[in-house]
Each structure stands twice: as C-alpha cells, then as structure tokens.
Design a protein around this motif. Sequence first.
Motif, PDB file in Angstrom:
ATOM      1  N   ALA A  74      -3.885   5.663   3.870  1.00 31.05           N
ATOM      2  CA  ALA A  74      -3.399   4.592   3.011  1.00 31.05           C
ATOM      3  C   ALA A  74      -4.165   4.571   1.696  1.00 31.05           C
TER       4      ALA A  74
ATOM      5  N   LEU B  79       1.382   5.166   1.435  1.00 28.94           N
ATOM      6  CA  LEU B  79       1.046   5.917   2.645  1.00 28.94           C
ATOM      7  C   LEU B  79       1.747   7.272   2.600  1.00 28.94           C
TER       8      LEU B  79
ATOM      9  N   PRO C  46      -4.343  -0.352  -1.599  1.00 27.10           N
ATOM     10  CA  PRO C  46      -3.984  -1.623  -0.956  1.00 27.10           C
ATOM     11  C   PRO C  46      -4.144  -2.792  -1.925  1.00 27.10           C
TER      12      PRO C  46
ATOM     13  N   TYR D 182       6.209   4.722   1.069  1.00 24.15           N
ATOM     14  CA  TYR D 182       5.964   5.733   2.104  1.00 24.15           C
ATOM     15  C   TYR D 182       6.484   7.092   1.635  1.00 24.15           C
TER      16      TYR D 182
ATOM     17  N   LEU E 244       0.838  -1.195   0.000  1.00 19.37           N
ATOM     18  CA  LEU E 244       0.000   0.000   0.000  1.00 19.37           C
ATOM     19  C   LEU E 244       0.871   1.242   0.000  1.00 19.37           C
TER      20      LEU E 244
ATOM     21  N   VAL F 274       1.103   4.957   9.955  1.00 18.38           N
ATOM     22  CA  VAL F 274       0.353   3.763   9.584  1.00 18.38           C
ATOM     23  C   VAL F 274      -0.908   3.611  10.420  1.00 18.38           C
TER      24      VAL F 274
ATOM     25  N   LEU G   6       5.280  -1.020   2.353  1.00 19.55           N
ATOM     26  CA  LEU G   6       4.825   0.340   2.109  1.00 19.55           C
ATOM     27  C   LEU G   6       5.624   1.054   1.027  1.00 19.55           C
TER      28      LEU G   6
END
Length: 414
Positions: free
Chosen positions: A155, A133, A158, A270, A131, A326, A268
């Motif tokens: 998020a 983020l 996914p 991120y 996912l 998260v 992630l």
Amino acid sequence: MLVTSLLLFPNPPPVQIRRSKISTATVIRSSQPSMAEEQQRKRVVVCGGGVIGVCTSYFLAEKGAAVTLIEQSSIACAASGKAGGFLALDWCDGGPLSSLARASFNLHRSLAQQLDGPQSYGYRPLTALSLSLTEPFSQTINPTHPLPSWVDGRAKNPRVIGTTETTAQVQPELFTKTVLARAAGDYGVEVVKGKVERVEVQGGRVKGVVVEEGGRRVGGDAVILAMGPWSGKFELLSSIFRVYGLKAHSVVLEPRDPGAISAHALFLSYHPGGGGKALDPEVYPRPTGEVYVCGMSAEVEMPDDPEQVVGNPDSIAMLKRVAMTVSSHLAEEATVKVEQACFLPCTDDSLPVIGEVPGVKGCYVATGHSCWGILNGPATGAAVAELVVNGEASIVDLSPFSPARFIGGRKRLM
C-alpha cells in the motif's frame, strides 16, 4: 403462491400473520386501529421493499398513515441487502445531494439510538482511508500513519478521508429489516408479497395499484413507487425519465483472525498485475469481523426478478484478488461467505428522482439513488412522508430531485 414467512427480522416484535383479502400472499400486520381511526387515516401504498420503500413506510406510518408495503420478492433482496452500508456526512457537499446526505447521516445516528443500531444492525462510526495498492501481494511493514496493521500489502499514499465524526456504517440488510420490524410492530405497517402489475389512475388521480395473481386491486389515497431500477418498468415513469441498473459485485469474507480487523473503510486505487486500467474497489470491515469487498460495476440488462441476479465469475475472482492483495488476513486462510451482485438504480443526470409524478395526483416516485441509497434512505423516506401527508417536505428541499425536471427536454444536468 402462498408464502408462509415473508420477513426474517432480527428480534422481531410479535405480529399477527393473516391471509390477505387482496391476494393469496401472506400479510404481516400488528394490532388494528379502531374503526374511527382507520376511516380518518390516509391510505398509502408503497411499492418496493428496499431501504427507500421501507424508510418511507416507517415515516409515513409514524405520521399516522395506514401503510401497505408491497414487495414481489423479499425485503432487502436487491441492492439494499447487498450494499456496503457506508455512510458519509459531507462527501456530497458542493452539489444538490449535500442537504439530503447531511440530513440522512444525522437521521441514521438518531435511528441507531432508537433502534439499538450497534446491536441490531452493526451501526458504528469508523475511519475512512484512501490508498494505492499494486499486485501482487508482497507483505510489508507499514510504519506510515494512518495505515492499520492488518493492511499489510503493498500500500502507498494512505490518507484519511473520513473520521468517526463524519463516516459510519450499517449492515444494510439488517438495517432495512430492523426499520420495517419497528414500522410493523409499532405503527401497523402491512407487508404484502406480490408483484405490482400497474398503477391505477382515474381522472388524473391515483386510485391504487393492481397486483398480479388474479389482477386484484390494492386501493390507496397515494402510491409511492420505490422499486430501485425496476421502477423504470412502469410506463408511467419511463415516459418521463430513464432509471437504469448498474450491476455491482461484492464478496463477504471471514478473515483468519477477525479480531485483528479494525474499523477502517478502505477506498482503493488498485493496479492489477500486468498493467491495465486502475480499479476502484472498496473494503468495509464489519463489527462481526467479516469484511465486505465491492466493485467491478457495469451497465447490463436486468432480469425481471431481483432473485435472479447472479455475479459474473471474473468480477468475483477479481474482488478476491483485491482482498488477498490488501491483507494476508484475507488470503487463502480466509473463508468466502458470500459472492453476489446487485443493480444500483441510476439516472442520466446522476441525481435521484423524488417527488410527485407530473400529471398524476397522489402518485410519487423515489428512486435513482445510485451508490448512496443506504445513506440517503432515511431522509428520503422522511421527506416523502412529509410530502404525502403535509403537502411539502421540510426536512430537505426536494426541488432538485423532482421528476418534473425531465419534462419537455428541460432536464437539468447538475
């Protein structure tokens, strides 16, 4: 230095602790075989008390070898005790690691049955998600399947990338120590605390190793160097190939509501606040309710002693930010239980080095597993045991991993 307690096993079998004749280190040993049996057994010295060395010791001893494992610090003190413990059946498909990973994933499953893995070291199947983020944390309700309810940050996208049939986990330190406890209790593996100074070679054949503290010798018919990135400290290996350490950081958190954290590993993409390059941290909830978060890796110089490895404060702080972004369960109310770093053993062609050292009969190496060391430990150990005892490995083809691939500049990049 005299050591009175080397290993902290979970529910260890009864063992006899005695003073070694080869050094002042403590040796842990189970019941003795008969003199006739001892004379017929192949003597093998395994250097390194991480998951690779321990699994190799286990399968060697299971095949009847008399095994002495030498570790300079403590069992699973480096990456094997600080890794995430993530296991994947098919994530290495399409490359040379495929057969090794698949064999090892299945061995993990059978070992968990033999060693009561769910209770002894947290073995369990889980679901893996990828996912995206973005900082900062902003609590949202995520109705989109398959996001678990505890992942309540911003998020996006996914996607299921592993199911309970293809992905699992262990607590790696407990796994390593549990395997060694069985190896010592059932098969008489001997554990010596000491630093290996050099490998003793005569006439092109290994004769044993020399341990610091008096330069005493530990003789053997075979020697296996399984010391992670520290394997490269031996000129015997460094003259053939390079193995180096990639420093990776991790934190272990106890969330405010451990029962709310489901068995979903998160991979992630991120995006830190203020822009900048996206990071790729990973989040592994454990059956204990703790949550392991890792990432922030870099190639830096290693200390000589694994116990001297410390984390970079900025990297640790970033992982805490990741956790807070998260999930609200991993924010201020969560307890930070561990802040740590370790060195992953890497090679220039991104493949492990497993096999007999060219030009030195009876000397073997098993290192360079990078982030897949916990996954591939069992099959590596089983294959090396077959190679040492039987002369060839049947569980997996080791030819792609042979150290001979580096000889004469003919290194194969795969």
